[in-house]
Design a protein around this motif. Structure first.
Motif, PDB file in Angstrom:
ATOM      1  N   GLY A 193       0.781  -1.226   0.000  1.00 53.85           N
ATOM      2  CA  GLY A 193       0.000   0.000   0.000  1.00 53.85           C
ATOM      3  C   GLY A 193       0.812   1.276   0.000  1.00 53.85           C
ATOM      4  O   GLY A 193       0.260   2.372   0.089  1.00 53.85           O
ATOM      5  N   ARG A 194       2.144   1.169  -0.104  1.00 56.14           N
ATOM      6  CA  ARG A 194       3.013   2.346  -0.090  1.00 56.14           C
ATOM      7  C   ARG A 194       3.376   2.696  -1.538  1.00 56.14           C
ATOM      8  O   ARG A 194       4.434   2.349  -2.035  1.00 56.14           O
ATOM      9  CB  ARG A 194       4.248   2.085   0.762  1.00 56.14           C
ATOM     10  N   THR A 195       2.467   3.380  -2.197  1.00 57.86           N
ATOM     11  CA  THR A 195       2.631   3.646  -3.630  1.00 57.86           C
ATOM     12  C   THR A 195       3.199   5.031  -3.916  1.00 57.86           C
ATOM     13  O   THR A 195       3.487   5.348  -5.077  1.00 57.86           O
ATOM     14  CB  THR A 195       1.272   3.517  -4.343  1.00 57.86           C
ATOM     15  N   ASN A 196       3.386   5.852  -2.891  1.00 57.53           N
ATOM     16  CA  ASN A 196       3.822   7.235  -3.114  1.00 57.53           C
ATOM     17  C   ASN A 196       5.226   7.508  -2.595  1.00 57.53           C
ATOM     18  O   ASN A 196       5.581   8.654  -2.315  1.00 57.53           O
ATOM     19  CB  ASN A 196       2.836   8.216  -2.459  1.00 57.53           C
ATOM     20  N   GLU A 197       6.029   6.450  -2.456  1.00 50.81           N
ATOM     21  CA  GLU A 197       7.388   6.637  -1.955  1.00 50.81           C
ATOM     22  C   GLU A 197       8.260   7.334  -2.997  1.00 50.81           C
ATOM     23  O   GLU A 197       8.203   7.032  -4.180  1.00 50.81           O
ATOM     24  CB  GLU A 197       8.004   5.278  -1.592  1.00 50.81           C
ATOM     25  N   THR A 198       9.082   8.270  -2.535  1.00 53.92           N
ATOM     26  CA  THR A 198       9.992   8.966  -3.437  1.00 53.92           C
ATOM     27  C   THR A 198      11.212   8.094  -3.721  1.00 53.92           C
ATOM     28  O   THR A 198      11.533   7.181  -2.938  1.00 53.92           O
ATOM     29  CB  THR A 198      10.475  10.275  -2.806  1.00 53.92           C
ATOM     30  N   PRO A 199      11.917   8.352  -4.825  1.00 52.38           N
ATOM     31  CA  PRO A 199      13.144   7.580  -5.104  1.00 52.38           C
ATOM     32  C   PRO A 199      14.151   7.651  -3.961  1.00 52.38           C
ATOM     33  O   PRO A 199      14.844   6.665  -3.681  1.00 52.38           O
ATOM     34  CB  PRO A 199      13.683   8.260  -6.373  1.00 52.38           C
ATOM     35  N   GLU A 200      14.223   8.791  -3.291  1.00 53.86           N
ATOM     36  CA  GLU A 200      15.169   8.937  -2.176  1.00 53.86           C
ATOM     37  C   GLU A 200      14.800   8.010  -1.020  1.00 53.86           C
ATOM     38  O   GLU A 200      15.670   7.361  -0.415  1.00 53.86           O
ATOM     39  CB  GLU A 200      15.191  10.401  -1.687  1.00 53.86           C
ATOM     40  N   ARG A 201      13.513   7.940  -0.702  1.00 51.32           N
ATOM     41  CA  ARG A 201      13.072   7.062   0.386  1.00 51.32           C
ATOM     42  C   ARG A 201      13.278   5.598   0.023  1.00 51.32           C
ATOM     43  O   ARG A 201      13.621   4.782   0.884  1.00 51.32           O
ATOM     44  CB  ARG A 201      11.591   7.334   0.724  1.00 51.32           C
ATOM     45  N   ILE A 202      13.067   5.259  -1.219  1.00 44.73           N
ATOM     46  CA  ILE A 202      13.287   3.876  -1.664  1.00 44.73           C
ATOM     47  C   ILE A 202      14.767   3.511  -1.521  1.00 44.73           C
ATOM     48  O   ILE A 202      15.102   2.407  -1.069  1.00 44.73           O
ATOM     49  CB  ILE A 202      12.801   3.693  -3.112  1.00 44.73           C
ATOM     50  N   GLU A 203      15.656   4.435  -1.873  1.00 42.25           N
ATOM     51  CA  GLU A 203      17.089   4.166  -1.731  1.00 42.25           C
ATOM     52  C   GLU A 203      17.471   4.000  -0.272  1.00 42.25           C
ATOM     53  O   GLU A 203      18.308   3.155   0.068  1.00 42.25           O
ATOM     54  CB  GLU A 203      17.898   5.294  -2.373  1.00 42.25           C
ATOM     55  N   ARG A 204      16.866   4.814   0.606  1.00 40.31           N
ATOM     56  CA  ARG A 204      17.151   4.668   2.036  1.00 40.31           C
ATOM     57  C   ARG A 204      16.671   3.313   2.551  1.00 40.31           C
ATOM     58  O   ARG A 204      17.336   2.676   3.370  1.00 40.31           O
ATOM     59  CB  ARG A 204      16.504   5.806   2.829  1.00 40.31           C
ATOM     60  N   LEU A 205      15.514   2.874   2.060  1.00 39.77           N
ATOM     61  CA  LEU A 205      14.996   1.571   2.455  1.00 39.77           C
ATOM     62  C   LEU A 205      15.942   0.463   2.002  1.00 39.77           C
ATOM     63  O   LEU A 205      16.203  -0.491   2.745  1.00 39.77           O
ATOM     64  CB  LEU A 205      13.607   1.344   1.865  1.00 39.77           C
ATOM     65  N   LYS A 206      16.458   0.595   0.796  1.00 36.67           N
ATOM     66  CA  LYS A 206      17.429  -0.394   0.305  1.00 36.67           C
ATOM     67  C   LYS A 206      18.616  -0.497   1.252  1.00 36.67           C
ATOM     68  O   LYS A 206      19.092  -1.591   1.569  1.00 36.67           O
ATOM     69  CB  LYS A 206      17.921  -0.004  -1.090  1.00 36.67           C
ATOM     70  N   SER A 207      19.099   0.651   1.712  1.00 36.15           N
ATOM     71  CA  SER A 207      20.249   0.669   2.617  1.00 36.15           C
ATOM     72  C   SER A 207      19.934  -0.036   3.930  1.00 36.15           C
ATOM     73  O   SER A 207      20.754  -0.783   4.472  1.00 36.15           O
ATOM     74  CB  SER A 207      20.687   2.111   2.892  1.00 36.15           C
ATOM     75  N   VAL A 208      18.712   0.201   4.441  1.00 36.30           N
ATOM     76  CA  VAL A 208      18.301  -0.442   5.697  1.00 36.30           C
ATOM     77  C   VAL A 208      18.225  -1.955   5.512  1.00 36.30           C
ATOM     78  O   VAL A 208      18.714  -2.729   6.356  1.00 36.30           O
ATOM     79  CB  VAL A 208      16.940   0.110   6.167  1.00 36.30           C
ATOM     80  N   VAL A 209      17.615  -2.400   4.416  1.00 34.67           N
ATOM     81  CA  VAL A 209      17.490  -3.833   4.162  1.00 34.67           C
ATOM     82  C   VAL A 209      18.865  -4.465   3.989  1.00 34.67           C
ATOM     83  O   VAL A 209      19.124  -5.572   4.479  1.00 34.67           O
ATOM     84  CB  VAL A 209      16.604  -4.085   2.919  1.00 34.67           C
ATOM     85  N   LEU A 210      19.773  -3.775   3.301  1.00 38.88           N
ATOM     86  CA  LEU A 210      21.125  -4.302   3.109  1.00 38.88           C
ATOM     87  C   LEU A 210      21.846  -4.455   4.445  1.00 38.88           C
ATOM     88  O   LEU A 210      22.514  -5.472   4.683  1.00 38.88           O
ATOM     89  CB  LEU A 210      21.919  -3.379   2.183  1.00 38.88           C
ATOM     90  N   GLU A 211      21.705  -3.479   5.328  1.00 35.71           N
ATOM     91  CA  GLU A 211      22.331  -3.579   6.644  1.00 35.71           C
ATOM     92  C   GLU A 211      21.770  -4.763   7.421  1.00 35.71           C
ATOM     93  O   GLU A 211      22.508  -5.495   8.092  1.00 35.71           O
ATOM     94  CB  GLU A 211      22.124  -2.283   7.430  1.00 35.71           C
ATOM     95  N   THR A 212      20.449  -4.951   7.353  1.00 34.20           N
ATOM     96  CA  THR A 212      19.834  -6.097   8.024  1.00 34.20           C
ATOM     97  C   THR A 212      20.341  -7.403   7.429  1.00 34.20           C
ATOM     98  O   THR A 212      20.625  -8.367   8.160  1.00 34.20           O
ATOM     99  CB  THR A 212      18.298  -6.029   7.886  1.00 34.20           C
ATOM    100  N   HIS A 213      20.481  -7.424   6.106  1.00 33.40           N
ATOM    101  CA  HIS A 213      20.951  -8.639   5.431  1.00 33.40           C
ATOM    102  C   HIS A 213      22.369  -9.013   5.851  1.00 33.40           C
ATOM    103  O   HIS A 213      22.725 -10.194   5.862  1.00 33.40           O
ATOM    104  CB  HIS A 213      20.894  -8.440   3.918  1.00 33.40           C
ATOM    105  N   LYS A 214      23.179  -8.031   6.231  1.00 37.13           N
ATOM    106  CA  LYS A 214      24.563  -8.329   6.617  1.00 37.13           C
ATOM    107  C   LYS A 214      24.635  -9.289   7.790  1.00 37.13           C
ATOM    108  O   LYS A 214      25.643  -9.972   7.978  1.00 37.13           O
ATOM    109  CB  LYS A 214      25.301  -7.025   6.938  1.00 37.13           C
ATOM    110  N   GLN A 215      23.566  -9.348   8.585  1.00 38.36           N
ATOM    111  CA  GLN A 215      23.544 -10.287   9.716  1.00 38.36           C
ATOM    112  C   GLN A 215      23.597 -11.736   9.245  1.00 38.36           C
ATOM    113  O   GLN A 215      23.977 -12.621   9.999  1.00 38.36           O
ATOM    114  CB  GLN A 215      22.290 -10.062  10.555  1.00 38.36           C
ATOM    115  N   THR A 216      23.185 -11.988   8.008  1.00 38.70           N
ATOM    116  CA  THR A 216      23.233 -13.357   7.490  1.00 38.70           C
ATOM    117  C   THR A 216      24.655 -13.805   7.182  1.00 38.70           C
ATOM    118  O   THR A 216      24.916 -15.004   7.047  1.00 38.70           O
ATOM    119  CB  THR A 216      22.404 -13.494   6.203  1.00 38.70           C
TER     120      THR A 216
END
Length: 298
Positions: free
Chosen positions: A42-65
């Protein structure tokens, strides 16, 4: 046939193979379709900047693997190809030719063709050249290799079995079942195969008394990890495929909690059954690509 009480099934050769393409995290997260993943929530109005920040957060979380890269099969490379390469390597270590094998049991959920066993295809790939090739696929996902190994141990240790040698293996090409719109699963799965040659070997120290297998299942969580579309319950349709229903899905938190709990529980049960203490172990090899889960079990 050798006297069973004087021998024990033992691993005499080990082999592996990986997909021909190395895919680092930077490529995975660069390729991932975060906007589609957000839109499903339902998050259809995210800006490209916010999407990039989300990518960074997910990547940091993934590093735990602990995963920094994975291997994917190249075009034209299939599960049976990886399995055949691993078996050849295992046979080389064992000092035998693939033609000397009595058969293979292999765990896989990603057969080259739906309904066609990988085990039977290996007879042709390895140029075995005999019709009495004993082959079987085991479709129990992550524990497929262990079930394969147990099956062969039982066969070698039974009057109903053959003398061997046999191969137990596990092989998957899961990159082609991975969903680039799903950050929970897309970075995790790769393509590889492993194989061991098993034969009856002398057992002067009665090591058979310390070999044990222990398995369990929890069908109540069946919907938390798997491929929903394409089986007998939900046949594939163009719309369901478009929605990614034919790709791997996972409820990450539930699966992670269950993995740590059950791996710990069944390690302890297997040790008890084998009459071995944890402190006696020199090596433990978990089937798990997630460092956080391995540390949780430890």
């Amino acid at each position: 046939m050798a006297e069973r009480t004087q021998t024990v099934p033992g691993i005499i050769g080990i082999g592996k193979a990986v997909g021909g393409r190395v895919v680092p995290n930077a490529e995975i997260f660069g390729d991932m379709d975060f906007s589609a993943w957000l839109a499903k929530r339902g998050r259809t109005n995210e800006t490209p900047e916010r999407i990039e920040r989300l990518k960074s957060v997910v990547l940091e979380t993934h590093k735990q693997t602990g995963i920094e890269s994975r291997n994917w099969a190249v075009e034209g490379e299939a599960t049976s190809d990886l399995a055949a390469s691993a078996i050849r390597q295992a046979c080389e270590m064992a000092g035998i030719s693939p033609s000397e094998l009595s058969g293979v049991t292999i765990g896989t959920m990603s057969q080259d063709y739906g309904g066609t066993p990988v085990g039977s295809m290996l007879q042709e790939k390895l140029q075995i050249g005999k019709n009495d090739w004993d082959s079987m696929d085991v479709g129990s996902a992550c524990v497929g290799f262990l079930h394969s190994l147990k099956s062969i141990y039982n066969s070698l240790d039974s009057s109903f079995g053959e003398d061997g040698p046999y191969v137990a293996g596990g092989a998957e090409v899961l990159s082609r079942m991975s969903n680039r719109k799903d950050p929970q699963t897309y970075p995790l799965f790769g393509d590889a195969a492993g194989a061991v040659v098993v034969a009856n070997v002398p057992d002067p120290n009665n090591l058979r008394s310390h070999i044990a297998f222990k398995f369990g299942a929890n069908g109540s969580l069946a919907k938390e990890l798997g491929v929903r579309v394409g089986g007998s319950l939900i046949p594939a349709t163009a719309q369901l495929i478009e929605e990614g229903g034919n790709l791997i899905h996972m409820n990450g938190p539930v699966v992670a909690e269950e993995a740590v709990k059950r791996m710990t529980e069944f390690t302890e049960l297997a040790l008890e059954k084998a009459g071995v203490k944890a402190g006696d172990l020199l090596l433990m090899v978990p089937h798990q690509a997630n460092l956080a889960l391995i540390q949780g079990v430890a």
